[in-house]
Design a protein around this motif. Sequence first.
Motif, short mmCIF file in Angstrom:
data_model
loop_
_atom_site.label_atom_id
_atom_site.label_comp_id
_atom_site.label_asym_id
_atom_site.label_seq_id
_atom_site.Cartn_x
_atom_site.Cartn_y
_atom_site.Cartn_z
N CYS A 137 39.79 -86.03 -34.96
CA CYS A 137 40.91 -85.76 -35.00
C CYS A 137 42.00 -84.94 -35.77
N ALA A 138 42.91 -84.29 -35.48
CA ALA A 138 43.61 -83.92 -36.78
C ALA A 138 44.34 -84.80 -37.43
N ASP A 188 45.26 -80.96 -32.12
CA ASP A 188 46.38 -80.51 -32.33
C ASP A 188 47.82 -81.66 -33.19
N PRO A 189 47.93 -81.09 -34.28
CA PRO A 189 48.80 -82.40 -34.98
C PRO A 189 50.03 -82.70 -34.28
N PHE A 215 56.22 -93.81 -39.15
CA PHE A 215 56.66 -95.08 -39.94
C PHE A 215 57.11 -96.29 -39.04
N SER A 216 57.08 -96.17 -38.02
CA SER A 216 57.15 -97.50 -37.12
C SER A 216 56.02 -98.01 -36.41
N ARG A 217 55.06 -97.06 -36.09
CA ARG A 217 53.99 -97.57 -35.43
C ARG A 217 52.77 -97.69 -36.23
N GLN A 218 51.76 -98.34 -35.52
CA GLN A 218 50.46 -98.84 -36.51
C GLN A 218 49.49 -97.42 -36.29
N ILE A 219 48.75 -97.14 -37.15
CA ILE A 219 47.61 -96.06 -37.08
C ILE A 219 46.22 -96.76 -37.64
N ALA A 220 45.37 -96.32 -36.76
CA ALA A 220 43.95 -96.63 -37.30
C ALA A 220 43.17 -95.24 -36.85
N LEU A 221 42.07 -95.19 -37.84
CA LEU A 221 41.03 -94.06 -37.40
C LEU A 221 39.75 -94.78 -37.54
N ALA A 222 38.80 -94.27 -36.63
CA ALA A 222 37.74 -94.83 -36.35
C ALA A 222 36.74 -93.89 -35.65
N SER A 237 49.57 -84.98 -41.50
CA SER A 237 50.06 -83.45 -41.76
C SER A 237 51.48 -83.51 -41.50
N LEU A 238 52.20 -82.59 -42.23
CA LEU A 238 53.38 -82.17 -42.11
C LEU A 238 53.78 -81.92 -40.27
N GLU A 239 52.89 -81.21 -39.74
CA GLU A 239 53.46 -80.83 -38.44
C GLU A 239 53.34 -82.09 -37.71
#
Length: 273
Positions: free
Chosen positions: A154-155, A129-130, A171-178, A159-161
């Motif tokens: 993961c979603a 769920d985004p 914009f303030s948190r770091q995100i990683a995909l793995a 996405s805009l949702e």
Amino acid sequence: MSLIEVTSPANPMVKRLKSLADKKARREEGLFLAEGLRVCTEALEAGQLPAVLAITTEAAAHPLGAKLLAAVLAARRPAMQVPREIIGRITGKDNAQGVAAAYPLPETGLDRLETGTAPLWLVAESIRDPGNIGTMLRSCDGTGAGGLILLDSCADPWSLEAVRASMGAIFSRQIALASGPAFFAWRRARPGQLVGAALGPGSTDYRHHQWQRPAYLMVGGEQAGLPPAYASECDALVRLPMKGTADSLNVAVAAGVLLYHALGQFEPLQADR
């Protein structure tokens, strides 16, 4: 570059922004879509400018909108003044806000995470769920967690949702995909406590857990929860007591409760800001 007036949904820049509702288009363009003056102001305060901006006359007259528009024009980025109906076409919302903007997609490798910037990180596996992803980012922002590591299927967090639900935390948190195996290999090479949220044998009431810095909180997908193989990789497992008839909380709610519990141990009680 000057502000241009656009009234037609057939305008190429309008079409480009609208296309970002599609994940494939986001990947091809290297951009994602955000809407709303508040979210775009959060981006500006985080040092991020839109690659393309669409703004209504009313939003541009607002002090925050005027500041955003001035920054975009000073950077010589494309900016369109559009009626609210065009914003609605771009975002697919009937009650469209006055701003829509495209931002560059960030890099998402684990090795790009600046783990020394925060004592707490959230790891989420197979979150479909985004809206939950955006809400978890918002909880990361609220607790000062460094960011969100998304594992497996993961979603899309862009996405805009998901961006809407993050309320600017995208914009303030770091995100990683793995993948799960890649994350566990990465984590074993670093200090830190990996705490899994899981029901069943081996888990303890979250109120009894002593968090250690840095801490990685791992939560599982909405339906199945944390896979047993992933739970076995954790240094500790915690559960939330359920006093009613439901057997679990929404994953984003549970993550928020646990993040704030960790924050309560990491920081002395202070007066509200």
